[in-house]
Structure formats: structure tokens, C-alpha cells
Motif scaffolding. Structure first.
Motif, PDB file in Angstrom:
ATOM      1  N   PHE A  22       0.947  -1.319  -0.106  1.00  0.00           N
ATOM      2  CA  PHE A  22      -0.134   0.013  -0.002  1.00  0.00           C
ATOM      3  C   PHE A  22       1.077   1.167   0.075  1.00  0.00           C
ATOM      4  CE2 PHE A  22      -1.799   3.401   2.339  1.00  0.00           C
ATOM      5  CZ  PHE A  22      -2.950   3.761   1.679  1.00  0.00           C
ATOM      6  N   ARG A  23       0.714   2.381  -0.832  1.00  0.00           N
ATOM      7  CA  ARG A  23       1.572   3.196  -0.940  1.00  0.00           C
ATOM      8  C   ARG A  23       0.657   4.793  -0.762  1.00  0.00           C
ATOM      9  NH1 ARG A  23       3.541   0.325  -5.722  1.00  0.00           N
ATOM     10  NH2 ARG A  23       5.904   0.058  -5.207  1.00  0.00           N
ATOM     11  N   SER A  24       1.029   5.486   0.161  1.00  0.00           N
ATOM     12  CA  SER A  24       0.411   6.747   0.102  1.00  0.00           C
ATOM     13  C   SER A  24       1.588   7.830  -0.105  1.00  0.00           C
ATOM     14  CB  SER A  24      -0.117   6.909   1.708  1.00  0.00           C
ATOM     15  OG  SER A  24       0.917   7.129   2.631  1.00  0.00           O
ATOM     16  N   SER A  25       0.975   8.971   0.070  1.00  0.00           N
ATOM     17  CA  SER A  25       1.992  10.257   0.099  1.00  0.00           C
ATOM     18  C   SER A  25       2.983  10.283   1.021  1.00  0.00           C
ATOM     19  CB  SER A  25       1.285  11.282  -0.246  1.00  0.00           C
ATOM     20  OG  SER A  25       0.490  11.708   0.855  1.00  0.00           O
ATOM     21  N   VAL A  26       2.744   9.666   2.086  1.00  0.00           N
ATOM     22  CA  VAL A  26       3.828   9.859   3.436  1.00  0.00           C
ATOM     23  C   VAL A  26       4.450   8.650   3.739  1.00  0.00           C
ATOM     24  CG1 VAL A  26       2.587  11.732   4.033  1.00  0.00           C
ATOM     25  CG2 VAL A  26       1.799   9.587   4.914  1.00  0.00           C
ATOM     26  N   LEU A  27       3.924   7.423   3.080  1.00  0.00           N
ATOM     27  CA  LEU A  27       4.665   6.329   3.752  1.00  0.00           C
ATOM     28  C   LEU A  27       4.221   5.177   2.770  1.00  0.00           C
ATOM     29  CD1 LEU A  27       2.132   4.591   5.203  1.00  0.00           C
ATOM     30  CD2 LEU A  27       2.855   6.057   7.003  1.00  0.00           C
ATOM     31  N   THR A  28       5.127   3.912   2.601  1.00  0.00           N
ATOM     32  CA  THR A  28       4.728   2.664   1.946  1.00  0.00           C
ATOM     33  C   THR A  28       4.455   1.771   2.949  1.00  0.00           C
ATOM     34  OG1 THR A  28       5.942   3.401   0.102  1.00  0.00           O
ATOM     35  CG2 THR A  28       5.507   1.023   0.235  1.00  0.00           C
ATOM     36  N   VAL A  29       3.475   0.725   2.949  1.00  0.00           N
ATOM     37  CA  VAL A  29       3.357  -0.346   3.869  1.00  0.00           C
ATOM     38  C   VAL A  29       3.401  -1.508   2.949  1.00  0.00           C
ATOM     39  CG1 VAL A  29       1.809  -1.524   5.733  1.00  0.00           C
ATOM     40  CG2 VAL A  29       2.230   1.294   5.334  1.00  0.00           C
ATOM     41  N   GLN A  30       4.146  -2.518   3.574  1.00  0.00           N
ATOM     42  CA  GLN A  30       4.115  -3.729   3.003  1.00  0.00           C
ATOM     43  C   GLN A  30       3.600  -4.963   4.251  1.00  0.00           C
ATOM     44  OE1 GLN A  30       8.167  -4.135   2.152  1.00  0.00           O
ATOM     45  NE2 GLN A  30       8.102  -3.364   0.126  1.00  0.00           N
ATOM     46  N   VAL A  31       2.542  -5.784   3.759  1.00  0.00           N
ATOM     47  CA  VAL A  31       1.886  -6.692   4.832  1.00  0.00           C
ATOM     48  C   VAL A  31       1.877  -7.979   4.233  1.00  0.00           C
ATOM     49  CG1 VAL A  31      -0.276  -7.037   5.964  1.00  0.00           C
ATOM     50  CG2 VAL A  31       0.414  -5.051   5.529  1.00  0.00           C
ATOM     51  N   ARG A  32       2.577  -8.965   5.130  1.00  0.00           N
ATOM     52  CA  ARG A  32       2.658 -10.265   4.707  1.00  0.00           C
ATOM     53  C   ARG A  32       1.857 -11.031   5.714  1.00  0.00           C
ATOM     54  NH1 ARG A  32       5.849 -15.063   5.481  1.00  0.00           N
ATOM     55  NH2 ARG A  32       6.758 -14.201   6.930  1.00  0.00           N
ATOM     56  N   ASP A  33       1.003 -11.842   5.356  1.00  0.00           N
ATOM     57  CA  ASP A  33       0.147 -12.775   6.141  1.00  0.00           C
ATOM     58  C   ASP A  33       1.247 -14.081   6.532  1.00  0.00           C
ATOM     59  OD1 ASP A  33      -2.191 -11.590   6.683  1.00  0.00           O
ATOM     60  OD2 ASP A  33      -3.075 -12.002   4.766  1.00  0.00           O
ATOM     61  N   ALA A  34       1.127 -14.280   7.787  1.00  0.00           N
ATOM     62  CA  ALA A  34       2.044 -15.394   8.306  1.00  0.00           C
ATOM     63  C   ALA A  34       1.362 -16.420   9.031  1.00  0.00           C
ATOM     64  CB  ALA A  34       3.046 -14.590   9.085  1.00  0.00           C
ATOM     65  N   ALA A  35       0.056 -16.644   8.665  1.00  0.00           N
ATOM     66  CA  ALA A  35      -0.904 -17.419   9.333  1.00  0.00           C
ATOM     67  C   ALA A  35      -0.472 -18.805   9.112  1.00  0.00           C
ATOM     68  CB  ALA A  35      -2.405 -17.540   8.807  1.00  0.00           C
ATOM     69  N   GLU A  36       0.113 -19.122   7.826  1.00  0.00           N
ATOM     70  CA  GLU A  36       0.618 -20.515   7.747  1.00  0.00           C
ATOM     71  C   GLU A  36       1.856 -21.094   8.345  1.00  0.00           C
ATOM     72  OE1 GLU A  36       2.557 -17.704   4.742  1.00  0.00           O
ATOM     73  OE2 GLU A  36       0.449 -18.086   5.264  1.00  0.00           O
TER      74      GLU A  36
END
Length: 142
Positions: A22-36
Motif C-alpha cells: 500500500f502506497r500513500s503520499s507519506v509512507l509505503t506499507v508492506q503486509v505479509r500474512d504469516a498464518a501458515e
């Protein structure tokens, strides 16, 4: 409440390679699900502020702001098994704190994994219609 941290480079790289972004004007967020992953419960947070965003004082201030915003935005979802990496930009320092919290909340909501499609009613998925040319066809010239 204190969030667990990502500490190793391979954890950051796994979030970048296998996670949603997810990118916004002030930051970038990376999300990885680790349920497995066996034995994983809870959210882990990683922060990145490169030298491009400023000197050491600015980078540390950015990380403190992001850590505080993450505790507010992600605290309710701390039980979700995922890795979250926040990449700072230069604008992170001048952005309002409420905007940081809102961007982090939106990022985690948008990065939820897509639900698997419902089972289709016995139909097979469409297959490629191309066929390989026959090498011994009857139209070959003598």
C-alpha cells in the motif's frame, strides 16, 4: 501495548517479496500474512527509514512517530498473524500524526488477503485454445 519487531533482513525481504503493498503520499506499507507459519501468532512490525529521508536525527524522529502511530492504528489487530513493514518517505516527518494513523489503518485494511473464490458449479477453468502444429500432417508437400 508493545508490538513485536522484525529484526532480520530475511524477514523484511519476505514481506517485500510475498506481501501486499500500500502506497500513500507519506509512507509505503508492506503486509505479509504469516498464518501458515507454525507457532506464529501476533503482528510483527518493521520500520525502514533510509538515508534519503534525512540525517540520523530526522530518521530517528520519523521512526519514533511511526512506532507511536503503529501502536494506535495496529493495536486492535495485534492478534493477527502478519508482518508489517513501514517504509518512510521524506514527507513522513512533516505529515500530521492523525494522517499517519489513518494511512496505517487504511493500509492494513486494504492489505487483507483476498477471499478464495467460491467453488464454481462444476465448470472447468478455461484452457488455452492454441494447439501445437502437427509435424506429420497430410498437407505436407512431397
Amino acid at each position: 501495548m508493545r508490538l513485536a519487531r522484525l529484526t532480520q533482513r530475511k524477514q523484511f525481504l519476505a514481506a517485500a517479496e510475498h506481501g501486499r503493498r500500500f502506497r500513500s503520499s507519506v509512507l509505503t506499507v508492506q503486509v505479509r500474512d504469516a498464518a501458515e507459519e507454525a507457532g506464529r501468532d501476533g503482528l510483527r512490525l518493521g520500520l525502514t527509514a533510509s538515508r534519503k529521508v534525512g540525517n540520523a536525527v530526522k530518521r530517528n524522529r520519523i521512526r519514533r512517530r511511526l512506532r507511536a502511530a503503529a501502536e494506535l492504528a495496529l493495536g486492535a489487530q495485534a492478534g493477527r498473524a502478519c508482518d508489517v513493514v513501514i517504509i518512510a518517505r521524506t514527507e513522513t516527518l512533516s505529515a500530521g500524526f492523525e494522517a499517519l494513523v489513518a494511512d496505517l489503518s487504511i493500509a492494513l485494511d486494504r492489505a487483507r488477503p483476498a477471499k478464495p473464490p467460491a467453488a464454481r458449479s462444476g465448470r472447468k477453468p478455461p484452457q488455452d485454445q492454441r494447439r501445437a502444429p502437427d509435424s506429420g500432417s497430410a498437407t505436407a508437400k512431397p
